[in-house]
Scaffold this motif. Structure first.
Motif, PDB file in Angstrom:
ATOM      1  N   LEU A 115       0.865  -1.177   0.000  1.00 44.86           N
ATOM      2  CA  LEU A 115       0.000   0.000   0.000  1.00 44.86           C
ATOM      3  C   LEU A 115       0.902   1.227   0.000  1.00 44.86           C
ATOM      4  O   LEU A 115       1.666   1.445   0.948  1.00 44.86           O
ATOM      5  CB  LEU A 115      -0.916   0.026   1.227  1.00 44.86           C
ATOM      6  CG  LEU A 115      -2.260  -0.709   1.097  1.00 44.86           C
ATOM      7  CD1 LEU A 115      -2.030  -2.215   1.142  1.00 44.86           C
ATOM      8  CD2 LEU A 115      -3.220  -0.291   2.188  1.00 44.86           C
ATOM      9  N   ARG A 116       0.825   1.988  -1.075  1.00 48.81           N
ATOM     10  CA  ARG A 116       1.674   3.177  -1.209  1.00 48.81           C
ATOM     11  C   ARG A 116       0.838   4.432  -1.026  1.00 48.81           C
ATOM     12  O   ARG A 116      -0.323   4.485  -1.434  1.00 48.81           O
ATOM     13  CB  ARG A 116       2.352   3.186  -2.582  1.00 48.81           C
ATOM     14  CG  ARG A 116       3.263   1.993  -2.820  1.00 48.81           C
ATOM     15  CD  ARG A 116       3.889   2.058  -4.197  1.00 48.81           C
ATOM     16  NE  ARG A 116       4.773   0.929  -4.451  1.00 48.81           N
ATOM     17  CZ  ARG A 116       5.448   0.743  -5.575  1.00 48.81           C
ATOM     18  NH1 ARG A 116       5.343   1.613  -6.577  1.00 48.81           N
ATOM     19  NH2 ARG A 116       6.236  -0.296  -5.714  1.00 48.81           N
ATOM     20  N   PHE A 117       1.463   5.452  -0.438  1.00 54.17           N
ATOM     21  CA  PHE A 117       0.784   6.715  -0.182  1.00 54.17           C
ATOM     22  C   PHE A 117       1.685   7.861  -0.636  1.00 54.17           C
ATOM     23  O   PHE A 117       2.859   7.931  -0.251  1.00 54.17           O
ATOM     24  CB  PHE A 117       0.481   6.879   1.312  1.00 54.17           C
ATOM     25  CG  PHE A 117      -0.375   5.790   1.886  1.00 54.17           C
ATOM     26  CD1 PHE A 117      -1.752   5.928   1.949  1.00 54.17           C
ATOM     27  CD2 PHE A 117       0.199   4.608   2.362  1.00 54.17           C
ATOM     28  CE1 PHE A 117      -2.547   4.914   2.475  1.00 54.17           C
ATOM     29  CE2 PHE A 117      -0.587   3.593   2.879  1.00 54.17           C
ATOM     30  CZ  PHE A 117      -1.961   3.749   2.942  1.00 54.17           C
ATOM     31  N   PRO A 157     -10.143   2.897  -1.174  1.00 53.73           N
ATOM     32  CA  PRO A 157     -10.979   3.420  -2.261  1.00 53.73           C
ATOM     33  C   PRO A 157     -10.679   2.755  -3.593  1.00 53.73           C
ATOM     34  O   PRO A 157      -9.585   2.233  -3.830  1.00 53.73           O
ATOM     35  CB  PRO A 157     -10.624   4.916  -2.279  1.00 53.73           C
ATOM     36  CG  PRO A 157      -9.305   5.016  -1.616  1.00 53.73           C
ATOM     37  CD  PRO A 157      -9.275   3.934  -0.574  1.00 53.73           C
ATOM     38  N   GLU A 158     -11.638   2.806  -4.477  1.00 55.17           N
ATOM     39  CA  GLU A 158     -11.546   2.121  -5.764  1.00 55.17           C
ATOM     40  C   GLU A 158     -10.366   2.618  -6.598  1.00 55.17           C
ATOM     41  O   GLU A 158      -9.709   1.829  -7.297  1.00 55.17           O
ATOM     42  CB  GLU A 158     -12.857   2.291  -6.536  1.00 55.17           C
ATOM     43  CG  GLU A 158     -12.944   1.467  -7.818  1.00 55.17           C
ATOM     44  CD  GLU A 158     -12.901  -0.032  -7.568  1.00 55.17           C
ATOM     45  OE1 GLU A 158     -12.336  -0.753  -8.411  1.00 55.17           O
ATOM     46  OE2 GLU A 158     -13.426  -0.467  -6.513  1.00 55.17           O
ATOM     47  N   PHE A 159     -10.093   3.923  -6.519  1.00 55.22           N
ATOM     48  CA  PHE A 159      -9.012   4.452  -7.362  1.00 55.22           C
ATOM     49  C   PHE A 159      -7.650   3.878  -6.981  1.00 55.22           C
ATOM     50  O   PHE A 159      -6.685   3.979  -7.742  1.00 55.22           O
ATOM     51  CB  PHE A 159      -8.967   5.991  -7.297  1.00 55.22           C
ATOM     52  CG  PHE A 159      -8.623   6.558  -5.945  1.00 55.22           C
ATOM     53  CD1 PHE A 159      -7.323   6.567  -5.472  1.00 55.22           C
ATOM     54  CD2 PHE A 159      -9.610   7.124  -5.142  1.00 55.22           C
ATOM     55  CE1 PHE A 159      -7.007   7.109  -4.231  1.00 55.22           C
ATOM     56  CE2 PHE A 159      -9.308   7.658  -3.906  1.00 55.22           C
ATOM     57  CZ  PHE A 159      -7.998   7.647  -3.440  1.00 55.22           C
ATOM     58  N   ALA A 160      -7.548   3.256  -5.803  1.00 53.77           N
ATOM     59  CA  ALA A 160      -6.274   2.704  -5.356  1.00 53.77           C
ATOM     60  C   ALA A 160      -5.895   1.438  -6.124  1.00 53.77           C
ATOM     61  O   ALA A 160      -4.759   0.971  -6.024  1.00 53.77           O
ATOM     62  CB  ALA A 160      -6.327   2.397  -3.862  1.00 53.77           C
ATOM     63  N   PHE A 161      -6.836   0.887  -6.904  1.00 51.49           N
ATOM     64  CA  PHE A 161      -6.565  -0.348  -7.636  1.00 51.49           C
ATOM     65  C   PHE A 161      -6.191  -0.070  -9.092  1.00 51.49           C
ATOM     66  O   PHE A 161      -6.258  -0.963  -9.936  1.00 51.49           O
ATOM     67  CB  PHE A 161      -7.780  -1.276  -7.567  1.00 51.49           C
ATOM     68  CG  PHE A 161      -8.074  -1.764  -6.173  1.00 51.49           C
ATOM     69  CD1 PHE A 161      -7.483  -2.916  -5.689  1.00 51.49           C
ATOM     70  CD2 PHE A 161      -8.925  -1.044  -5.341  1.00 51.49           C
ATOM     71  CE1 PHE A 161      -7.755  -3.366  -4.398  1.00 51.49           C
ATOM     72  CE2 PHE A 161      -9.208  -1.483  -4.055  1.00 51.49           C
ATOM     73  CZ  PHE A 161      -8.616  -2.641  -3.582  1.00 51.49           C
ATOM     74  N   THR A 188      -3.450   6.975  -2.815  1.00 47.65           N
ATOM     75  CA  THR A 188      -3.198   5.597  -2.396  1.00 47.65           C
ATOM     76  C   THR A 188      -3.160   4.638  -3.583  1.00 47.65           C
ATOM     77  O   THR A 188      -3.865   4.836  -4.574  1.00 47.65           O
ATOM     78  CB  THR A 188      -4.296   5.134  -1.416  1.00 47.65           C
ATOM     79  OG1 THR A 188      -4.485   6.141  -0.415  1.00 47.65           O
ATOM     80  CG2 THR A 188      -3.926   3.829  -0.745  1.00 47.65           C
ATOM     81  N   HIS A 189      -2.332   3.613  -3.437  1.00 45.08           N
ATOM     82  CA  HIS A 189      -2.284   2.563  -4.460  1.00 45.08           C
ATOM     83  C   HIS A 189      -2.040   1.213  -3.804  1.00 45.08           C
ATOM     84  O   HIS A 189      -1.295   1.101  -2.827  1.00 45.08           O
ATOM     85  CB  HIS A 189      -1.182   2.824  -5.485  1.00 45.08           C
ATOM     86  CG  HIS A 189      -1.143   1.807  -6.583  1.00 45.08           C
ATOM     87  ND1 HIS A 189      -0.234   0.765  -6.622  1.00 45.08           N
ATOM     88  CD2 HIS A 189      -1.936   1.656  -7.691  1.00 45.08           C
ATOM     89  CE1 HIS A 189      -0.452   0.030  -7.696  1.00 45.08           C
ATOM     90  NE2 HIS A 189      -1.475   0.548  -8.365  1.00 45.08           N
ATOM     91  N   LEU A 204      -8.852  13.366   4.982  1.00 48.36           N
ATOM     92  CA  LEU A 204      -9.107  12.437   6.081  1.00 48.36           C
ATOM     93  C   LEU A 204      -9.542  11.078   5.554  1.00 48.36           C
ATOM     94  O   LEU A 204      -9.179  10.037   6.117  1.00 48.36           O
ATOM     95  CB  LEU A 204     -10.179  13.010   7.015  1.00 48.36           C
ATOM     96  CG  LEU A 204     -10.541  12.117   8.206  1.00 48.36           C
ATOM     97  CD1 LEU A 204      -9.336  11.893   9.107  1.00 48.36           C
ATOM     98  CD2 LEU A 204     -11.700  12.713   8.990  1.00 48.36           C
ATOM     99  N   ALA A 205     -10.325  11.046   4.482  1.00 48.54           N
ATOM    100  CA  ALA A 205     -10.764   9.769   3.905  1.00 48.54           C
ATOM    101  C   ALA A 205      -9.570   8.909   3.528  1.00 48.54           C
ATOM    102  O   ALA A 205      -9.595   7.678   3.689  1.00 48.54           O
ATOM    103  CB  ALA A 205     -11.645  10.032   2.685  1.00 48.54           C
ATOM    104  N   ARG A 206      -8.516   9.545   3.049  1.00 46.22           N
ATOM    105  CA  ARG A 206      -7.313   8.791   2.697  1.00 46.22           C
ATOM    106  C   ARG A 206      -6.509   8.426   3.950  1.00 46.22           C
ATOM    107  O   ARG A 206      -5.982   7.313   4.052  1.00 46.22           O
ATOM    108  CB  ARG A 206      -6.454   9.600   1.732  1.00 46.22           C
ATOM    109  CG  ARG A 206      -7.149   9.880   0.400  1.00 46.22           C
ATOM    110  CD  ARG A 206      -6.290  10.732  -0.523  1.00 46.22           C
ATOM    111  NE  ARG A 206      -6.957  10.955  -1.814  1.00 46.22           N
ATOM    112  CZ  ARG A 206      -6.421  11.629  -2.826  1.00 46.22           C
ATOM    113  NH1 ARG A 206      -5.197  12.139  -2.699  1.00 46.22           N
ATOM    114  NH2 ARG A 206      -7.089  11.773  -3.961  1.00 46.22           N
ATOM    115  N   ALA A 207      -6.431   9.346   4.903  1.00 50.95           N
ATOM    116  CA  ALA A 207      -5.654   9.087   6.124  1.00 50.95           C
ATOM    117  C   ALA A 207      -6.281   7.972   6.948  1.00 50.95           C
ATOM    118  O   ALA A 207      -5.576   7.237   7.658  1.00 50.95           O
ATOM    119  CB  ALA A 207      -5.549  10.364   6.954  1.00 50.95           C
ATOM    120  N   GLN A 208      -7.609   7.829   6.874  1.00 51.00           N
ATOM    121  CA  GLN A 208      -8.288   6.829   7.693  1.00 51.00           C
ATOM    122  C   GLN A 208      -7.981   5.394   7.295  1.00 51.00           C
ATOM    123  O   GLN A 208      -8.347   4.461   8.010  1.00 51.00           O
ATOM    124  CB  GLN A 208      -9.806   7.060   7.661  1.00 51.00           C
ATOM    125  CG  GLN A 208     -10.240   8.265   8.454  1.00 51.00           C
ATOM    126  CD  GLN A 208     -11.737   8.299   8.690  1.00 51.00           C
ATOM    127  OE1 GLN A 208     -12.192   8.561   9.787  1.00 51.00           O
ATOM    128  NE2 GLN A 208     -12.532   8.052   7.643  1.00 51.00           N
TER     129      GLN A 208
END
Length: 509
Positions: free
Chosen positions: A58-60, A97-101, A67-68, A153-157
């Motif tokens: 999981l990359r940030f 989230p979906e975009f992480a894929f 996120t990925h 925050l949605a990403r940090a969570q």
């Protein structure tokens, strides 16, 4: 068929978290670390079945946490009947989230060539700047009603299930009036951008706080029925109502722990609490032991100068001179410590009553010379014999200090203790008081070393956290009372049964 056990792996080892930023040719890694927990995602056993050589990356992105997810493995178990490999994509989609894929090249290109990165600033407003280990940091704060704050925050969570035990991500699609109750604090490091288009901000951690409506005491006011209009003509906003402020989530990423960022973040929130006239006090939602130490350290150093200035100490001679040889059994707490002045200090610094009691007990213990305390080799047998009649006034202070501590512990767990026989009740209470005192001594040692520059600004790790739990052993109920009560001297232990029955209704040490 191979043993299915050979196809299971530890989820905490398989999951790899990393923070990246643009590099010369492709994104470069700033930090790599593993989660502390994965049971919310992969089950209580924290095991993943069906893979060999599994790595879940999981990359940030350092500035905005873009996120990925990238999954790789050497072998995958071929389904046999009901036995099949864990569907990792399906499992992670509940948390990521979906975009992480997206495809890896697409993600790396987006991070490497982000045209908005160089102009990025954390959402909200800058509320505090500081240095740690010759590096620069900033804390930004914003309302959850701000869409930019919500998006970050949605990403940090995503870190919540990995590092906050029993933590739950916030629901971010609530009505605006509810979101306005929340303030989010983001901690960022100011770095030198690695490329001309890169950001100068790198994420360190965050905290969320929310306002909890507080019903104010009505002193001397009688209710008056008024013929007002309905609905109320003016919009009522949470920010104008008396409230308690409660810290919910609080996280510093592992690579940045041990550098004082948690203390900086907590103190920033505390100062904002003091400055807000509508907030009554600061509380914390279900803190773990490591956070308790951080909080105790911060509050202790905040209150210490004020307690010294006000000359707070235990009165070693609480009995009135005219009492003579026949001393009263009950000693009002106000004759031992200045309760009114302490109430004013607590209100001024907006610290919750139980937390204030902990800090005060540590402070008062520290005012007693170390050789006069149990940890310093005090003669406890002599103290238990002489009690308040000890010749040395610091020995008398120590005796009364233990009485004050036991009083507080008793009130907290009275419902538990009264179910025990009197001898066992006294034993359990004494054991608990000793445990709490040992925890205080350990914390005071850490605080003292820190003042002398022998320790870092961060609290000890969770596995070495001093024991300060106020629990009756072996029960798990905490013993933290909310009010002050009179201390009862335990000098006359030959009271008759009627007196014992009556005394059971009061704190008795």
């Amino acid at each position: 068929m191979a043993d299915q056990g050979d196809w299971s792996c530890d989820a905490n080892d398989a999951v790899q978290l990393s923070v990246i930023q643009p590099g010369e040719q492709k994104p470069a890694t700033l930090d790599i670390f593993h989660p502390q927990f994965t049971y919310p995602i992969f089950g209580d056993d924290e095991q993943i079945f069906g893979y060999k050589g599994l790595i879940i990356r999981l990359r940030f992105a350092a500035h905005d946490l873009r996120t990925h997810v990238h999954i790789s493995y050497d072998e995958k178990f071929k389904a046999v009947g009901d036995a099949a490999a864990t569907d990792l994509n399906k499992t992670l989609r509940d948390w990521v989230p979906e975009f992480a894929f997206a495809h890896l090249p697409e993600y790396e290109n987006a991070v490497q060539k982000d045209e908005n990165a160089k102009d990025f600033t954390p959402p909200g407003k800058l509320v505090h700047s500081y240095q740690s280990k010759e590096r620069n940091y900033e804390i930004w704060a914003g309302s959850l009603a701000d869409s930019a704050v919500r998006n970050l925050l949605a990403r940090a969570q995503i870190f919540v299930p990995f590092f906050i035990e029993a933590g739950t991500p916030l629901v971010l699609d609530d009505p605006e009036w509810t979101l306005e109750r929340w303030t989010v604090y983001f901690v960022y490091e100011k770095i030198t951008p690695p490329t001309p288009t890169a950001s100068q901000f790198s994420f360190v951690g965050y905290s969320t706080t929310y306002r909890w409506w507080f019903y104010p005491e009505q002193k001397g006011e009688k209710g008056v029925i008024q013929n007002g209009t309905f609905p109320y003509p003016e919009e009522i906003r949470f920010s104008t109502l008396p409230s308690r402020l409660r810290i919910a989530q609080f996280l510093i990423l592992p690579p940045h722990q041990g550098s004082g960022h948690g203390s900086q973040l907590y103190n920033t929130i505390h100062k904002a609490t003091i400055a807000d006239d509508t907030v009554i006090e600061l509380t914390v939602e279900d803190p773990n032991e490591a956070f308790d130490v951080l909080r105790d350290s911060a509050d202790y150093h905040t209150l210490y100068p004020e307690l010294i200035k006000q000359k707070i100490n235990i009165n070693p001679n609480p009995y009135p001179a005219e009492a003579g040889k026949r001393r009263p059994r009950h000693v009002p707490t106000a004759t031992l410590i200045p309760t009114q002045k302490l109430t004013e200090i607590r209100s001024q610094y907006k610290i919750a009553p139980t937390q204030f009691a902990h800090i005060l007990e540590m402070f008062l213990l520290n005012q007693i010379p170390h050789p006069k305390r149990a940890a310093g080799g005090a003669n406890m047998a002599r103290l238990l014999t002489k009690k308040h009649k000890a010749d040395d006034e610091n020995e008398r202070r120590y005796y009364w200090w233990r009485m004050l501590l036991k009083q507080r512990l008793y009130k907290r767990s009275r419902d538990i203790l009264i179910q025990l026989d009197l001898p066992e009740r006294i034993q359990k209470l004494d054991e608990t008081a000793s445990n709490v005192e040992e925890g205080y001594e350990a914390l005071l040692t850490v605080f003292g070393a820190r003042e002398k520059g022998k320790a870092t600004a961060a609290p000890p790790p969770a596995d070495s956290t001093p024991e300060t739990d106020d629990s009756v052993r072996p029960d798990t109920h905490t013993m933290r009372p909310k009010r002050k009560y009179a201390v009862e001297d335990d000098e006359d232990e030959d009271e008759d049964e009627a007196e014992r029955s009556e005394a059971a209704k009061r704190p008795k040490m």
